[in-house]
Design a protein around this motif. Structure first.
Motif, PDB file in Angstrom:
ATOM      1  N   LEU A  35       0.815  -1.215   0.000  1.00 40.68           N
ATOM      2  CA  LEU A  35       0.000   0.000   0.000  1.00 40.68           C
ATOM      3  C   LEU A  35       0.849   1.266   0.000  1.00 40.68           C
ATOM      4  N   THR A  36       1.962   1.255   0.726  1.00 37.75           N
ATOM      5  CA  THR A  36       2.797   2.458   0.796  1.00 37.75           C
ATOM      6  C   THR A  36       3.685   2.613  -0.435  1.00 37.75           C
ATOM      7  N   ASP A  37       3.991   1.517  -1.123  1.00 40.45           N
ATOM      8  CA  ASP A  37       4.841   1.578  -2.319  1.00 40.45           C
ATOM      9  C   ASP A  37       4.052   1.923  -3.577  1.00 40.45           C
ATOM     10  N   ASN A  38       2.746   1.821  -3.538  1.00 42.38           N
ATOM     11  CA  ASN A  38       1.915   2.073  -4.709  1.00 42.38           C
ATOM     12  C   ASN A  38       1.017   3.276  -4.454  1.00 42.38           C
ATOM     13  N   PRO A  39       1.528   4.449  -4.819  1.00 38.79           N
ATOM     14  CA  PRO A  39       0.758   5.663  -4.547  1.00 38.79           C
ATOM     15  C   PRO A  39      -0.540   5.718  -5.338  1.00 38.79           C
ATOM     16  N   PRO A  40      -1.502   6.466  -4.905  1.00 37.46           N
ATOM     17  CA  PRO A  40      -1.493   7.136  -3.597  1.00 37.46           C
ATOM     18  C   PRO A  40      -1.945   6.161  -2.522  1.00 37.46           C
ATOM     19  N   PRO A  41      -1.221   6.115  -1.402  1.00 39.13           N
ATOM     20  CA  PRO A  41      -1.613   5.175  -0.338  1.00 39.13           C
ATOM     21  C   PRO A  41      -2.900   5.627   0.355  1.00 39.13           C
ATOM     22  N   ASP A  42      -3.641   4.665   0.805  1.00 39.30           N
ATOM     23  CA  ASP A  42      -4.835   4.935   1.611  1.00 39.30           C
ATOM     24  C   ASP A  42      -4.351   5.066   3.050  1.00 39.30           C
ATOM     25  N   ASN A  43      -4.097   6.297   3.464  1.00 33.59           N
ATOM     26  CA  ASN A  43      -3.469   6.538   4.771  1.00 33.59           C
ATOM     27  C   ASN A  43      -4.275   5.985   5.938  1.00 33.59           C
ATOM     28  N   LEU A  44      -5.584   6.096   5.862  1.00 27.36           N
ATOM     29  CA  LEU A  44      -6.421   5.568   6.941  1.00 27.36           C
ATOM     30  C   LEU A  44      -6.279   4.052   7.039  1.00 27.36           C
ATOM     31  N   LEU A  45      -6.316   3.385   5.902  1.00 30.15           N
ATOM     32  CA  LEU A  45      -6.162   1.925   5.893  1.00 30.15           C
ATOM     33  C   LEU A  45      -4.786   1.523   6.408  1.00 30.15           C
ATOM     34  N   VAL A  46      -3.756   2.225   5.970  1.00 31.53           N
ATOM     35  CA  VAL A  46      -2.395   1.917   6.429  1.00 31.53           C
ATOM     36  C   VAL A  46      -2.296   2.078   7.938  1.00 31.53           C
ATOM     37  N   ARG A  47      -2.868   3.156   8.487  1.00 31.74           N
ATOM     38  CA  ARG A  47      -2.838   3.359   9.951  1.00 31.74           C
ATOM     39  C   ARG A  47      -3.564   2.229  10.674  1.00 31.74           C
ATOM     40  N   ARG A  48      -4.713   1.835  10.147  1.00 37.38           N
ATOM     41  CA  ARG A  48      -5.471   0.742  10.788  1.00 37.38           C
ATOM     42  C   ARG A  48      -4.690  -0.561  10.753  1.00 37.38           C
ATOM     43  N   LEU A  49      -4.049  -0.841   9.621  1.00 39.10           N
ATOM     44  CA  LEU A  49      -3.267  -2.076   9.506  1.00 39.10           C
ATOM     45  C   LEU A  49      -2.059  -2.049  10.439  1.00 39.10           C
ATOM     46  N   LYS A  50      -1.424  -0.909  10.563  1.00 43.54           N
ATOM     47  CA  LYS A  50      -0.278  -0.798  11.476  1.00 43.54           C
ATOM     48  C   LYS A  50      -0.716  -0.984  12.928  1.00 43.54           C
ATOM     49  N   LYS A  51      -1.889  -0.450  13.266  1.00 41.05           N
ATOM     50  CA  LYS A  51      -2.405  -0.626  14.626  1.00 41.05           C
ATOM     51  C   LYS A  51      -2.687  -2.104  14.890  1.00 41.05           C
ATOM     52  N   ARG A  52      -3.308  -2.783  13.927  1.00 39.25           N
ATOM     53  CA  ARG A  52      -3.577  -4.218  14.057  1.00 39.25           C
ATOM     54  C   ARG A  52      -2.264  -4.983  14.207  1.00 39.25           C
ATOM     55  N   LYS A  53      -1.258  -4.595  13.432  1.00 43.52           N
ATOM     56  CA  LYS A  53       0.039  -5.261  13.497  1.00 43.52           C
ATOM     57  C   LYS A  53       0.665  -5.108  14.881  1.00 43.52           C
ATOM     58  N   LEU A  54       0.554  -3.903  15.479  1.00 41.64           N
ATOM     59  CA  LEU A  54       1.083  -3.695  16.828  1.00 41.64           C
ATOM     60  C   LEU A  54       0.344  -4.543  17.865  1.00 41.64           C
ATOM     61  N   LEU A  55      -0.968  -4.633  17.716  1.00 40.63           N
ATOM     62  CA  LEU A  55      -1.743  -5.476  18.632  1.00 40.63           C
ATOM     63  C   LEU A  55      -1.327  -6.941  18.506  1.00 40.63           C
ATOM     64  N   LEU A  56      -1.102  -7.379  17.279  1.00 38.28           N
ATOM     65  CA  LEU A  56      -0.644  -8.759  17.065  1.00 38.28           C
ATOM     66  C   LEU A  56       0.722  -8.978  17.707  1.00 38.28           C
ATOM     67  N   LYS A  57       1.608  -8.006  17.541  1.00 36.00           N
ATOM     68  CA  LYS A  57       2.945  -8.132  18.123  1.00 36.00           C
ATOM     69  C   LYS A  57       2.863  -8.282  19.635  1.00 36.00           C
ATOM     70  N   ASP A  58       2.019  -7.467  20.277  1.00 39.13           N
ATOM     71  CA  ASP A  58       1.844  -7.569  21.733  1.00 39.13           C
ATOM     72  C   ASP A  58       1.317  -8.945  22.135  1.00 39.13           C
ATOM     73  N   ARG A  59       0.338  -9.436  21.395  1.00 34.36           N
ATOM     74  CA  ARG A  59      -0.247 -10.752  21.703  1.00 34.36           C
ATOM     75  C   ARG A  59       0.773 -11.863  21.474  1.00 34.36           C
ATOM     76  N   ILE A  60       1.580 -11.745  20.433  1.00 32.86           N
ATOM     77  CA  ILE A  60       2.631 -12.729  20.157  1.00 32.86           C
ATOM     78  C   ILE A  60       3.616 -12.768  21.316  1.00 32.86           C
ATOM     79  N   LEU A  61       4.018 -11.603  21.802  1.00 31.58           N
ATOM     80  CA  LEU A  61       4.950 -11.552  22.942  1.00 31.58           C
ATOM     81  C   LEU A  61       4.344 -12.186  24.190  1.00 31.58           C
ATOM     82  N   GLN A  62       3.057 -11.940  24.428  1.00 32.66           N
ATOM     83  CA  GLN A  62       2.383 -12.552  25.582  1.00 32.66           C
ATOM     84  C   GLN A  62       2.405 -14.076  25.470  1.00 32.66           C
TER      85      GLN A  62
END
Length: 73
Positions: A35-62
Motif C-alpha cells: 500500500l505504501t509503495d503504490n501511490p497514492p496510499p490509503d493513509n487511513l487503511l495503512v494506519r489501521r493495519l499498522k495498529k492491528r500489526k502492533l496489537l498482534l505483536k503484543d499478543r505474540i509476545l504474551q
C-alpha cells in the motif's frame, strides 16, 4: 497469568495460535508495504493495519512468555 503449569494440550494450542498470529503479522507487513509503495496510499487503511500489526505483536509476545517456563531466581 495463572500460576499452574500448562498441560501439553494447552502448550500445543498456544503454539498453534502463536503460529497463526505470526503469519498474520507477516502478511500485514506485506500488505502495508504494498500500500505504501503504490501511490497514492490509503493513509487511513495503512494506519489501521499498522495498529492491528502492533496489537498482534503484543499478543505474540504474551504467548511467547507463556510458553517459556519460569526460571527460579
Amino acid at each position: 497469568m495463572s500460576q499452574h503449569p500448562l498441560s501439553e494440550s494447552e502448550i500445543s494450542d498456544l503454539r498453534s495460535l502463536l503460529f497463526e498470529l505470526q503469519v498474520e503479522h507477516r502478511d500485514l507487513d506485506l500488505v502495508i508495504a504494498h500500500l505504501t509503495d503504490n501511490p497514492p496510499p490509503d493513509n487511513l487503511l495503512v494506519r489501521r493495519l499498522k495498529k492491528r500489526k502492533l496489537l498482534l505483536k503484543d499478543r505474540i509476545l504474551q504467548l511467547e512468555q507463556m510458553l517459556v517456563p519460569d526460571i527460579p531466581a
